[in-house]
Design an enzyme around this catalytic site. Structure first.
Site, PDB file in Angstrom:
ATOM      1  N   ASN A  24       0.812  -1.231   0.000  1.00  7.55           N
ATOM      2  CA  ASN A  24       0.000   0.000   0.000  1.00  7.55           C
ATOM      3  C   ASN A  24       0.841   1.276   0.000  1.00  7.55           C
ATOM      4  O   ASN A  24       0.426   2.295  -0.523  1.00  7.55           O
ATOM      5  CB  ASN A  24      -1.006   0.000   1.153  1.00  7.55           C
ATOM      6  CG  ASN A  24      -0.378  -0.179   2.508  1.00  7.55           C
ATOM      7  OD1 ASN A  24       0.740  -0.678   2.632  1.00  7.55           O
ATOM      8  ND2 ASN A  24      -1.099   0.212   3.548  1.00  7.55           N
ATOM      9  N   LYS A  50      12.689  -7.396   2.088  1.00  3.99           N
ATOM     10  CA  LYS A  50      11.817  -8.088   1.137  1.00  3.99           C
ATOM     11  C   LYS A  50      10.610  -7.188   0.950  1.00  3.99           C
ATOM     12  O   LYS A  50       9.761  -7.075   1.821  1.00  3.99           O
ATOM     13  CB  LYS A  50      11.364  -9.469   1.620  1.00  3.99           C
ATOM     14  CG  LYS A  50      10.741 -10.229   0.455  1.00  3.99           C
ATOM     15  CD  LYS A  50       9.540 -11.099   0.786  1.00  3.99           C
ATOM     16  CE  LYS A  50       8.304 -10.398   1.177  1.00  3.99           C
ATOM     17  NZ  LYS A  50       7.545  -9.760   0.061  1.00  3.99           N
ATOM     18  N   ALA A  51      10.595  -6.501  -0.187  1.00  3.92           N
ATOM     19  CA  ALA A  51       9.495  -5.569  -0.432  1.00  3.92           C
ATOM     20  C   ALA A  51       8.367  -6.303  -1.149  1.00  3.92           C
ATOM     21  O   ALA A  51       8.503  -7.476  -1.518  1.00  3.92           O
ATOM     22  CB  ALA A  51      10.001  -4.394  -1.246  1.00  3.92           C
ATOM     23  N   GLU A  69       5.950  -7.802  -3.788  1.00  5.62           N
ATOM     24  CA  GLU A  69       6.082  -8.252  -5.181  1.00  5.62           C
ATOM     25  C   GLU A  69       5.049  -7.550  -6.064  1.00  5.62           C
ATOM     26  O   GLU A  69       5.203  -7.476  -7.271  1.00  5.62           O
ATOM     27  CB  GLU A  69       5.865  -9.775  -5.288  1.00  5.62           C
ATOM     28  CG  GLU A  69       6.969 -10.613  -4.679  1.00  5.62           C
ATOM     29  CD  GLU A  69       7.008 -10.549  -3.157  1.00  5.62           C
ATOM     30  OE1 GLU A  69       5.951 -10.295  -2.546  1.00  5.62           O
ATOM     31  OE2 GLU A  69       8.097 -10.734  -2.575  1.00  5.62           O
ATOM     32  N   GLY A 114       2.017  -5.305   7.670  1.00  4.22           N
ATOM     33  CA  GLY A 114       1.061  -6.081   6.880  1.00  4.22           C
ATOM     34  C   GLY A 114      -0.102  -6.514   7.735  1.00  4.22           C
ATOM     35  O   GLY A 114      -0.455  -5.863   8.722  1.00  4.22           O
ATOM     36  N   SER A 115      -0.692  -7.653   7.381  1.00  6.37           N
ATOM     37  CA  SER A 115      -1.938  -8.060   8.037  1.00  6.37           C
ATOM     38  C   SER A 115      -1.677  -8.712   9.401  1.00  6.37           C
ATOM     39  O   SER A 115      -0.585  -9.229   9.661  1.00  6.37           O
ATOM     40  CB  SER A 115      -2.699  -9.037   7.141  1.00  6.37           C
ATOM     41  OG  SER A 115      -1.952 -10.215   6.980  1.00  6.37           O
ATOM     42  N   GLU A 123       3.934  -3.745  12.582  1.00  5.60           N
ATOM     43  CA  GLU A 123       2.945  -2.712  12.235  1.00  5.60           C
ATOM     44  C   GLU A 123       1.814  -3.427  11.522  1.00  5.60           C
ATOM     45  O   GLU A 123       1.932  -3.748  10.342  1.00  5.60           O
ATOM     46  CB  GLU A 123       3.548  -1.685  11.272  1.00  5.60           C
ATOM     47  CG  GLU A 123       4.681  -0.885  11.811  1.00  5.60           C
ATOM     48  CD  GLU A 123       4.246   0.042  12.909  1.00  5.60           C
ATOM     49  OE1 GLU A 123       3.030   0.176  13.169  1.00  5.60           O
ATOM     50  OE2 GLU A 123       5.125   0.625  13.536  1.00  5.60           O
ATOM     51  N   CYS A 153      -3.499   1.390   6.887  1.00  7.26           N
ATOM     52  CA  CYS A 153      -3.789   0.786   8.191  1.00  7.26           C
ATOM     53  C   CYS A 153      -4.387   1.787   9.175  1.00  7.26           C
ATOM     54  O   CYS A 153      -5.069   1.399  10.115  1.00  7.26           O
ATOM     55  CB  CYS A 153      -2.531   0.149   8.780  1.00  7.26           C
ATOM     56  SG  CYS A 153      -1.113   1.244   8.704  1.00  7.26           S
ATOM     57  N   GLU A 205     -11.254  -5.526   9.396  1.00 10.87           N
ATOM     58  CA  GLU A 205     -10.683  -4.353   8.729  1.00 10.87           C
ATOM     59  C   GLU A 205     -11.044  -4.362   7.244  1.00 10.87           C
ATOM     60  O   GLU A 205     -10.697  -5.305   6.529  1.00 10.87           O
ATOM     61  CB  GLU A 205      -9.160  -4.399   8.880  1.00 10.87           C
ATOM     62  CG  GLU A 205      -8.448  -3.248   8.221  1.00 10.87           C
ATOM     63  CD  GLU A 205      -6.929  -3.353   8.338  1.00 10.87           C
ATOM     64  OE1 GLU A 205      -6.417  -4.477   8.453  1.00 10.87           O
ATOM     65  OE2 GLU A 205      -6.271  -2.311   8.314  1.00 10.87           O
TER      66      GLU A 205
HETATM   67  P1  NAD Z   1      -1.941 -10.839   3.120  1.00 14.46           P
HETATM   68  O1  NAD Z   1      -2.253 -11.096   4.529  1.00 14.46           O
HETATM   69  O2  NAD Z   1      -1.822 -11.986   2.177  1.00 14.46           O
HETATM   70  O3  NAD Z   1      -0.548 -10.037   2.974  1.00 14.46           O
HETATM   71  C1  NAD Z   1      -0.250  -8.871   3.697  1.00 14.46           C
HETATM   72  C2  NAD Z   1       1.224  -8.525   3.436  1.00 14.46           C
HETATM   73  O4  NAD Z   1       2.059  -9.512   4.018  1.00 14.46           O
HETATM   74  C3  NAD Z   1       1.612  -8.509   1.962  1.00 14.46           C
HETATM   75  O5  NAD Z   1       2.509  -7.431   1.756  1.00 14.46           O
HETATM   76  C4  NAD Z   1       2.308  -9.850   1.729  1.00 14.46           C
HETATM   77  O6  NAD Z   1       3.307  -9.794   0.733  1.00 14.46           O
HETATM   78  C5  NAD Z   1       2.936 -10.115   3.054  1.00 14.46           C
HETATM   79  N1  NAD Z   1       3.026 -11.525   3.421  1.00 14.46           N
HETATM   80  C6  NAD Z   1       2.050 -12.451   3.316  1.00 14.46           C
HETATM   81  N2  NAD Z   1       2.465 -13.632   3.829  1.00 14.46           N
HETATM   82  C7  NAD Z   1       3.734 -13.433   4.261  1.00 14.46           C
HETATM   83  C8  NAD Z   1       4.695 -14.267   4.903  1.00 14.46           C
HETATM   84  N3  NAD Z   1       4.413 -15.536   5.229  1.00 14.46           N
HETATM   85  N4  NAD Z   1       5.910 -13.739   5.194  1.00 14.46           N
HETATM   86  C9  NAD Z   1       6.194 -12.452   4.912  1.00 14.46           C
HETATM   87  N5  NAD Z   1       5.310 -11.616   4.333  1.00 14.46           N
HETATM   88  C10 NAD Z   1       4.102 -12.100   4.005  1.00 14.46           C
HETATM   89  O7  NAD Z   1      -3.055  -9.849   2.610  1.00 14.46           O
HETATM   90  P2  NAD Z   1      -3.199  -8.916   1.340  1.00 14.46           P
HETATM   91  O8  NAD Z   1      -4.350  -9.368   0.535  1.00 14.46           O
HETATM   92  O9  NAD Z   1      -1.900  -8.681   0.617  1.00 14.46           O
HETATM   93  O10 NAD Z   1      -3.538  -7.566   2.075  1.00 14.46           O
HETATM   94  C11 NAD Z   1      -4.783  -7.450   2.714  1.00 14.46           C
HETATM   95  C12 NAD Z   1      -4.681  -7.307   4.184  1.00 14.46           C
HETATM   96  O11 NAD Z   1      -3.369  -7.033   4.606  1.00 14.46           O
HETATM   97  C13 NAD Z   1      -5.514  -6.125   4.608  1.00 14.46           C
HETATM   98  O12 NAD Z   1      -6.745  -6.580   5.063  1.00 14.46           O
HETATM   99  C14 NAD Z   1      -4.720  -5.443   5.676  1.00 14.46           C
HETATM  100  O13 NAD Z   1      -5.189  -5.843   6.929  1.00 14.46           O
HETATM  101  C15 NAD Z   1      -3.343  -5.981   5.571  1.00 14.46           C
HETATM  102  N6  NAD Z   1      -2.337  -4.989   5.173  1.00 14.46           N
HETATM  103  C16 NAD Z   1      -1.927  -4.135   6.129  1.00 14.46           C
HETATM  104  C17 NAD Z   1      -0.986  -3.191   5.815  1.00 14.46           C
HETATM  105  C18 NAD Z   1      -0.517  -2.204   6.848  1.00 14.46           C
HETATM  106  O14 NAD Z   1      -0.075  -1.125   6.490  1.00 14.46           O
HETATM  107  N7  NAD Z   1      -0.557  -2.537   8.134  1.00 14.46           N
HETATM  108  C19 NAD Z   1      -0.467  -3.126   4.535  1.00 14.46           C
HETATM  109  C20 NAD Z   1      -0.890  -4.054   3.576  1.00 14.46           C
HETATM  110  C21 NAD Z   1      -1.833  -4.991   3.919  1.00 14.46           C
END
Ligand code: NAD
Length: 477
Positions: free
Chosen positions: A149, A172-173, A175, A225-226, A247, A281, A378
């Site tokens: 995001n 690891k940014a 993909e 992330g999530s 975060e 977020c 969320e």
């Molecule tokens: P997701 O849970 O599949 O992935 C979230 C992020 O984590 C992605 O960037 C992904 O590349 C990374 N990721 C996933 N599995 C991983 C692992 N095993 N090891 C390391 N990194 C991993 O969900 P999504 O569909 O990409 O995003 C949706 C949800 O993610 C949203 O509902 C939101 O809650 C959350 N999100 C939060 C933020 C934030 O700023 N806190 C940013 C992006 C996504």
């Protein structure tokens, strides 16, 4: 495609091409390029490079480190227009928001670079003949995982925090939005950062995190992330006794008291909610509005939301771009259908725009019952939930009712209300009468399921250090 850079791995100061998976433009679903997949041997190279890089960087003077980091930020400022175009292509946000994200990333890098000069320890008063000195030392090579995001500012936070504290880093940014990180890393390369201090990889996120986290050379994990992924990475890090900065998600409450103007507050709310199409977020999501101004607030929120110009972010007239991927469209449609079936009223938006590109309007749902899924999950998209509350007690109770605790917002003219909110709302970041949740100089992070550790501010840099106490007994002459 012009304006979209080649996406490569960066290991030990060298760029490396590899085959991988396509990067998709969310505005028209075309292919922008290919993001390479790192192999195990690439990860081993990155680990060895990060160890060598750390040995060099920790011994580089803070002044020299700061100079190189500031030079990288200066190069990014010069390149902001090209970088913004690439970001809008891969992530979708309007071009002006992309520019602001990159400039904000520079603010963060510059603030950290100068704060790195002030990572003071302290001397603890003690009995004569003994001196206790607390040193702040860099923790070591960091494994960092950044999301899609904020393709530039999220990696920038992690890279600037690590480098300014004397650590090396393997990033690891995302993909899905890799160009922001590639261009960030390129600026550090061009600024003369020694090889190995900063390494960039892409690939299968789960494979990379489960390979890097257990490695003995990795001393800190930082993830944005999530919540489910964050919990699983924290669990793995715990098994190997690694500290983490997490975060994670949020479900920000917005408490609107009846002593503010409902129309101006609704206008500010539309701007706050539409930023990055709500894929933030800290996005304001649950609006709890005092009954006497509820109707006016909800009506003007819906009116302003319907007037937003939604389209390709490269068109400077657009105020909201597409969602970043098709998963978000599916999620928005499911949330809206569920909320409607439970009795919520759709005041604006509600369904996908067109069928090419991931466009979804700012959607205002009113009178949303507590059992609608979106009230507790969320949305991470352009959904605003507007509900009435009797008084501040009820507003605070509802704000605190979820396991999330990242950002919260409140609008009031009363110092008494503001003081209560500051004390009682369970979040890491509370903004009163505006929607800015974090700055380079302020600590940012969550409570409860939203995570722990802080990025930004003095607290952010301290997370990349260990406090070592040196107790020195003098030998009498
Ligand atoms: P997701 O849970 O599949 O992935 C979230 C992020 O984590 C992605 O960037 C992904 O590349 C990374 N990721 C996933 N599995 C991983 C692992 N095993 N090891 C390391 N990194 C991993 O969900 P999504 O569909 O990409 O995003 C949706 C949800 O993610 C949203 O509902 C939101 O809650 C959350 N999100 C939060 C933020 C934030 O700023 N806190 C940013 C992006 C996504």
């Amino acid at each position: 495609m012009t304006n979209y850079p080649d996406i490569e791995l960066y290991i030990d100061g060298r760029w490396k091409r590899a085959s991988g998976v396509p990067v998709i433009n969310p505005a028209d679903e075309s292919v922008l390029g290919t993001v390479p997949t790192a192999t195990k041997s690439d990860l081993d190279d990155a680990l060895a490079a990060a160890e060598r890089g750390f040995a060099i960087w920790r011994k580089t003077s803070p002044a020299k480190r700061s100079q190189i980091i500031l030079k990288a930020a200066g190069l990014i400022r010069q390149r902001v227009d090209d970088m913004a175009t690439a970001m809008t292509l891969e992530q979708g946000k309007p071009i002006e928001q992309a520019r602001l994200e990159i400039l904000r990333g520079c603010d963060i890098i510059e603030w950290d670079a100068t704060e790195g000069l002030r990572l003071y320890g302290r001397v603890i008063p003690s009995e004569e003949g003994i001196r206790h000195t607390v040193l702040r030392q860099p923790i070591g090579p960091v494994a960092a995982f950044s999301p899609w995001n904020f393709p530039m500012s999220s990696p920038a936070r992690k890279v600037a925090g690590a480098l300014s504290s004397g650590c090396s880093i393997i990033l690891k940014a995302s993909e899905e939005t890799p160009a922001g990180a590639v261009q960030l890393v390129r600026a550090f390369h061009d600024a003369g950062l020694p090889p190995g201090v900063l390494n960039l990889v892409f690939g299968n996120p789960a494979e990379i995190s489960s390979y890097l986290i257990p490695q003995s050379s990795i001393r800190l994990i930082t993830f944005t992330g999530s919540i489910p992924v964050g919990k699983s990475l924290a669990e793995m890090a715990g098994r190997y006794m690694k500290p983490v900065i997490m975060e994670l998600g949020g479900h920000a409450p917005v408490i609107v008291c009846d002593d503010v103007d409902p129309l101006t507050t609704a206008t500010a709310s539309v701007t706050g909610k539409s930023r990055n199409a709500g894929q933030v977020c800290v996005s304001p999501t649950r609006f709890f509005v005092q009954e006497s101004i509820y109707q006016k607030f909800a009506d003007s929120f819906a009116e302003k939301a319907s007037q937003l110009r939604v389209g390709n972010g490269l068109d400077p007239k657009m105020q909201m771009g597409p969602l970043a991927n098709s998963r978000r469209i599916d999620a928005m449609e499911a949330f809206v259908a569920d909320a409607k079936s439970k009795g919520a009223r759709v005041l604006a938006g509600g369904s996908r725009i067109g069928n090419r590109g991931y466009f979804f309007p700012l959607t205002v749902l009113a009178d949303v019952p507590d059992d609608a899924r979106v009230m507790s999950e969320e949305p991470f998209g352009p959904l605003a939930l507007v509900n009435p509350v009797r008084d501040l007690d009820e507003a605070i109770e509802k704000a605190n009712s979820l396991p999330y605790g990242l950002a919260g917002y409140a609008f009031t003219r009363s110092a008494g209300n503001a003081d209560r909110l500051a004390n009682e709302v369970e979040v890491g970041n509370l903004s009163i009468n505006h929607f800015v949740a974090s700055l380079a100089e302020t600590p940012f992070g969550g409570v409860k399921d939203s995570g722990y550790g802080r990025e930004g501010g003095t607290e952010g840099l301290q997370g990349y250090t260990v406090a070592k106490n040196v107790s020195h007994k003098m030998i009498p002459p």
